[in-house]
Design a protein around this motif. Structure first.
Motif, PDB file in Angstrom:
ATOM      1  N   LEU A  73       0.811  -1.217   0.000  1.00  0.00           N
ATOM      2  CA  LEU A  73       0.000   0.000   0.000  1.00  0.00           C
ATOM      3  C   LEU A  73       0.846   1.270   0.000  1.00  0.00           C
ATOM      4  O   LEU A  73       0.435   2.291  -0.558  1.00  0.00           O
ATOM      5  N   CYS A  74       2.015   1.221   0.621  1.00  0.00           N
ATOM      6  CA  CYS A  74       2.804   2.439   0.815  1.00  0.00           C
ATOM      7  C   CYS A  74       3.893   2.629  -0.225  1.00  0.00           C
ATOM      8  O   CYS A  74       4.462   3.729  -0.300  1.00  0.00           O
ATOM      9  N   PHE A  75       4.211   1.610  -1.014  1.00  0.00           N
ATOM     10  CA  PHE A  75       5.394   1.697  -1.867  1.00  0.00           C
ATOM     11  C   PHE A  75       5.254   2.801  -2.917  1.00  0.00           C
ATOM     12  O   PHE A  75       6.140   3.654  -3.058  1.00  0.00           O
ATOM     13  N   VAL A  76       4.164   2.799  -3.656  1.00  0.00           N
ATOM     14  CA  VAL A  76       3.974   3.805  -4.703  1.00  0.00           C
ATOM     15  C   VAL A  76       3.796   5.203  -4.112  1.00  0.00           C
ATOM     16  O   VAL A  76       4.439   6.160  -4.597  1.00  0.00           O
ATOM     17  N   PRO A  77       2.972   5.425  -3.091  1.00  0.00           N
ATOM     18  CA  PRO A  77       2.895   6.779  -2.512  1.00  0.00           C
ATOM     19  C   PRO A  77       4.234   7.269  -1.968  1.00  0.00           C
ATOM     20  O   PRO A  77       4.552   8.452  -2.080  1.00  0.00           O
ATOM     21  N   CYS A  78       5.022   6.349  -1.404  1.00  0.00           N
ATOM     22  CA  CYS A  78       6.339   6.749  -0.907  1.00  0.00           C
ATOM     23  C   CYS A  78       7.256   7.143  -2.060  1.00  0.00           C
ATOM     24  O   CYS A  78       8.034   8.098  -1.953  1.00  0.00           O
ATOM     25  N   LEU A  80       6.253   8.393  -4.948  1.00  0.00           N
ATOM     26  CA  LEU A  80       5.778   9.700  -5.423  1.00  0.00           C
ATOM     27  C   LEU A  80       6.220  10.818  -4.484  1.00  0.00           C
ATOM     28  O   LEU A  80       6.587  11.908  -4.930  1.00  0.00           O
ATOM     29  N   GLN A  81       6.177  10.544  -3.201  1.00  0.00           N
ATOM     30  CA  GLN A  81       6.625  11.541  -2.236  1.00  0.00           C
ATOM     31  C   GLN A  81       8.128  11.798  -2.362  1.00  0.00           C
ATOM     32  O   GLN A  81       8.604  12.903  -2.085  1.00  0.00           O
ATOM     33  N   GLY A  82       8.873  10.773  -2.814  1.00  0.00           N
ATOM     34  CA  GLY A  82      10.303  10.924  -2.993  1.00  0.00           C
ATOM     35  C   GLY A  82      10.703  11.646  -4.260  1.00  0.00           C
ATOM     36  O   GLY A  82      11.901  11.877  -4.481  1.00  0.00           O
ATOM     37  N   GLY A  83       9.748  11.977  -5.117  1.00  0.00           N
ATOM     38  CA  GLY A  83      10.046  12.749  -6.311  1.00  0.00           C
ATOM     39  C   GLY A  83       9.955  11.999  -7.612  1.00  0.00           C
ATOM     40  O   GLY A  83      10.205  12.566  -8.683  1.00  0.00           O
ATOM     41  N   LEU A  84       9.577  10.713  -7.583  1.00  0.00           N
ATOM     42  CA  LEU A  84       9.442   9.967  -8.827  1.00  0.00           C
ATOM     43  C   LEU A  84       8.143  10.342  -9.533  1.00  0.00           C
ATOM     44  O   LEU A  84       7.163  10.760  -8.889  1.00  0.00           O
ATOM     45  N   SER A  85       8.131  10.162 -10.846  1.00  0.00           N
ATOM     46  CA  SER A  85       6.900  10.402 -11.599  1.00  0.00           C
ATOM     47  C   SER A  85       5.943   9.227 -11.407  1.00  0.00           C
ATOM     48  O   SER A  85       6.315   8.174 -10.887  1.00  0.00           O
ATOM     49  N   ASP A 207       4.550  11.327   7.197  1.00  0.00           N
ATOM     50  CA  ASP A 207       5.705  10.800   6.481  1.00  0.00           C
ATOM     51  C   ASP A 207       5.637   9.272   6.533  1.00  0.00           C
ATOM     52  O   ASP A 207       5.006   8.695   7.424  1.00  0.00           O
ATOM     53  N   TYR A 208       6.294   8.621   5.563  1.00  0.00           N
ATOM     54  CA  TYR A 208       6.291   7.170   5.509  1.00  0.00           C
ATOM     55  C   TYR A 208       7.444   6.539   6.286  1.00  0.00           C
ATOM     56  O   TYR A 208       7.576   5.317   6.315  1.00  0.00           O
ATOM     57  N   ARG A 209       8.283   7.347   6.908  1.00  0.00           N
ATOM     58  CA  ARG A 209       9.413   6.781   7.662  1.00  0.00           C
ATOM     59  C   ARG A 209       8.935   5.959   8.842  1.00  0.00           C
ATOM     60  O   ARG A 209       9.455   4.864   9.109  1.00  0.00           O
ATOM     61  N   ALA A 210       7.952   6.489   9.577  1.00  0.00           N
ATOM     62  CA  ALA A 210       7.430   5.742  10.733  1.00  0.00           C
ATOM     63  C   ALA A 210       6.738   4.467  10.275  1.00  0.00           C
ATOM     64  O   ALA A 210       6.895   3.414  10.917  1.00  0.00           O
ATOM     65  N   SER A 211       6.003   4.541   9.184  1.00  0.00           N
ATOM     66  CA  SER A 211       5.316   3.344   8.680  1.00  0.00           C
ATOM     67  C   SER A 211       6.318   2.256   8.294  1.00  0.00           C
ATOM     68  O   SER A 211       6.167   1.087   8.674  1.00  0.00           O
ATOM     69  N   TYR A 212       7.355   2.637   7.570  1.00  0.00           N
ATOM     70  CA  TYR A 212       8.334   1.642   7.149  1.00  0.00           C
ATOM     71  C   TYR A 212       9.213   1.179   8.301  1.00  0.00           C
ATOM     72  O   TYR A 212       9.734   0.048   8.277  1.00  0.00           O
ATOM     73  N   ALA A 213       9.405   2.017   9.309  1.00  0.00           N
ATOM     74  CA  ALA A 213      10.139   1.558  10.495  1.00  0.00           C
ATOM     75  C   ALA A 213       9.369   0.437  11.185  1.00  0.00           C
ATOM     76  O   ALA A 213       9.946  -0.572  11.600  1.00  0.00           O
ATOM     77  N   VAL A 214       8.045   0.600  11.308  1.00  0.00           N
ATOM     78  CA  VAL A 214       7.220  -0.448  11.921  1.00  0.00           C
ATOM     79  C   VAL A 214       7.129  -1.655  11.003  1.00  0.00           C
ATOM     80  O   VAL A 214       7.197  -2.808  11.455  1.00  0.00           O
TER      81      VAL A 214
END
Length: 216
Positions: A73-78, A80-85, A207-214
């Motif tokens: 669920l988070c891979f694509v939004p993360c 996009l948030q990182g600057g990818l198209s 931010d997705y950092r907390a999500s990916y940390a968990v």
């Protein structure tokens, strides 16, 4: 009088037959209840959850599936948030599926190796996947994100390939159907709790950092 006596005799015989039939039915019903109770006791007595190693494995699978579904669920939004198209983010998501498909036979070959135990391969692969997931929010370039996607897909496929043989190894070939059903139940719990956990963490931190940390 003779007719009346005959009728009374017939009635008494019918009554005796009905009484015996009802007693037989009630006795059979009681026997069925006792039989069902004994089978239920045997079922709960021999449940796979009485095996401590299997319980630990089920908990691990639940946590693993929490990370798996949350990453999906988070891979694509993360990305996009990182600057990818959008096109680049979609390609990295496809890379996860393609690498998972290619890695399936690799996981089977690793599981059939004689000199390495399956649970050791499982533990090493899961450790690598955890490190990659924790580092995921800090990777923003398209090339590095693709590498992360390939590693995540490969690890997911290898873990999925090994999880059923590991159940057989833990249970030593007994109660496999009940064990697999219990393991799938724990996986379902992980699939159901992963998305809300990652969503709450993102809504709280932005931010997705907390999500990916968990997840990791």
């Amino acid at each position: 009088e003779t007719i009346a006596e005959d009728r009374s005799d017939v009635g008494s015989h019918l009554g005796d037959d009905v009484f015996q039939t009802s007693v037989g039915r009630s006795g059979g019903c009681c026997w069925n209840i006792r039989n069902a109770r004994s089978r239920l006791r045997a079922l709960f007595k021999n449940m796979p959850l009485r095996n401590g190693k299997f319980v630990k494995y089920c908990v691990v699978m639940c946590l693993l599936r929490i990370g798996t579904i949350a990453n999906v669920l988070c891979f694509v939004p993360c990305a996009l948030q990182g600057g990818l198209s959008v096109q680049q983010a979609a390609f990295t998501q496809s890379a996860i599926g393609i690498s998972a498909m290619v890695a399936c036979p690799i996981g089977g070959l690793l599981g059939d190796m004689k000199y390495v135990k399956r649970w050791q391969i499982f533990a090493v692969t899961m450790g690598i996947q955890s490190i990659v997931l924790i580092a995921r929010p800090y990777i923003s370039s398209f090339a590095s994100t693709t590498v992360v996607a390939v590693s995540i897909g490969s690890a997911f496929s290898i873990l999925t390939t090994l999880m059923y043989p590991i159940v057989k190894d833990i249970m030593q070939g007994t109660q496999l159907s009940a064990a697999l059903g219990t393991m799938l139940l724990f996986q379902g719990i992980g699939y159901g709790t992963g998305p809300p956990i990652s969503g709450i963490l993102f809504d709280t931190t932005g931010d997705y950092r907390a999500s990916y940390a968990v997840i990791g």
